[in-house]
Design an enzyme around this catalytic site. Sequence first.
Site, PDB file in Angstrom:
ATOM      1  N   ILE A  28       1.244  -1.372  -0.078  1.00 14.34           N
ATOM      2  CA  ILE A  28       0.340  -0.247   0.128  1.00 14.34           C
ATOM      3  C   ILE A  28       0.914   1.625  -0.392  1.00 14.34           C
ATOM      4  CG2 ILE A  28      -1.511   1.351   1.282  1.00 14.34           C
ATOM      5  CD1 ILE A  28      -3.065  -0.677  -0.521  1.00 14.34           C
ATOM      6  N   LYS A 143     -10.481  -5.599  10.066  1.00  9.85           N
ATOM      7  CA  LYS A 143     -10.103  -6.531  10.910  1.00  9.85           C
ATOM      8  C   LYS A 143     -10.400  -6.053  12.199  1.00  9.85           C
ATOM      9  CE  LYS A 143      -7.194  -9.470   8.401  1.00  9.85           C
ATOM     10  NZ  LYS A 143      -8.344  -8.750   7.186  1.00  9.85           N
ATOM     11  N   THR A 202      -7.514 -22.084   4.007  1.00  9.81           N
ATOM     12  CA  THR A 202      -8.161 -21.978   5.658  1.00  9.81           C
ATOM     13  C   THR A 202      -9.679 -23.877   5.378  1.00  9.81           C
ATOM     14  OG1 THR A 202      -9.152 -19.990   5.221  1.00  9.81           O
ATOM     15  CG2 THR A 202      -6.479 -20.458   6.343  1.00  9.81           C
ATOM     16  N   ARG A 269      -7.501 -20.662  10.917  1.00 14.63           N
ATOM     17  CA  ARG A 269      -5.225 -20.060  11.836  1.00 14.63           C
ATOM     18  C   ARG A 269      -6.326 -19.062  12.950  1.00 14.63           C
ATOM     19  NH1 ARG A 269      -1.877 -18.226   6.691  1.00 14.63           N
ATOM     20  NH2 ARG A 269      -4.112 -16.935   6.577  1.00 14.63           N
TER      21      ARG A 269
END
Length: 337
Positions: A28, A143, A202, A269
């Site tokens: 970024i 997140k 995952t 995870r």
Amino acid sequence: MSEKAVPPAVNPAITGKDVLITGGGGSIGSELARQVYRFAPRSLTLLDINENSLYLLTQCLSRKGGTPVMPQVISIRDRKALFRLFAQLHPQTVLHAAAHKHVPLMEQNPDQAVKNNIFGTINLFDAAQAYQAEKVLLISTDKAVRPSSVMGATKRICEQLCLDREGPVFTAVRFGNVMNSAGSVLPLFRQQLREEKKILLTDRRMTRYFLSIPQAAELVLHAAAKNRPGKIYMLDMGQPVSIGQLAMQVIKEEGFAPNEVEIVETGIRPGEKLEELLFSSDERFVPTDIAGLLAADACPEYTVLEKERLLKQLKNAADNGDAPAIRSLLGLQEDNG
């Protein structure tokens, strides 16, 4: 996004300004640097501890001529070095992209996440405040919303650090996964296909929001042009995409038939969620005048005294490498749930 945002010829936060980008050598940060350069800042300082990527980016930009580009191999943890840098260069606009972002690794190293993401950010904010920067913009993440990971929880606190500050306009931009960035699943899937003819993921049901690196950087610079403190800006990420669908898309793009490739689910995870959220229930995001950019008032979660107490406790726990205490202070369950 339904409509591509077109950058103006002049960005008031960039054009003719002394600009500093932390994490300037990252995915970024380097794209921000390239787009900032096109708005003709007076100077551009790139800060990173990865000297190789910093050197290559500086060489690339310097060949264009015009704006001087100044690479600085400094960690945001180095408070004294940051203050010396601000005293020397007096950057007016600060774009803060430096952070530890890898979720599973930060679950294993929570003390390092706290020291870098939280206290490195405090060092930067304090230096910007002391030397009268005009604008500081934090790159955050989805997140940080109802965080289940150390990385997300540290970013949530960083968003809170934008509040209760005087002087510069402190704001944050929140977005989801960036396609083809370092650590992104896309280059990982491609590598697995070419080397092993199989994909490890995952959980097929896992969904994520994705945005391209240029789109993300473009809209970050639009947010930087805003002059309203205490705001969280969010990029319109469109609809979430399942990791299973993404794997099938990569298989097709690489020229394989679905029955030629084995897809192996390895399980979620530590710190990961099946679904990410872009905003919490008490946040109300509304469109801005820029297509693809939303804004909301940041919601204080602590009083000033509560925040000071929490930071003191986190510093003590991080200095002692006390992972259970860190997780407890961050509001995370010890079993990573």
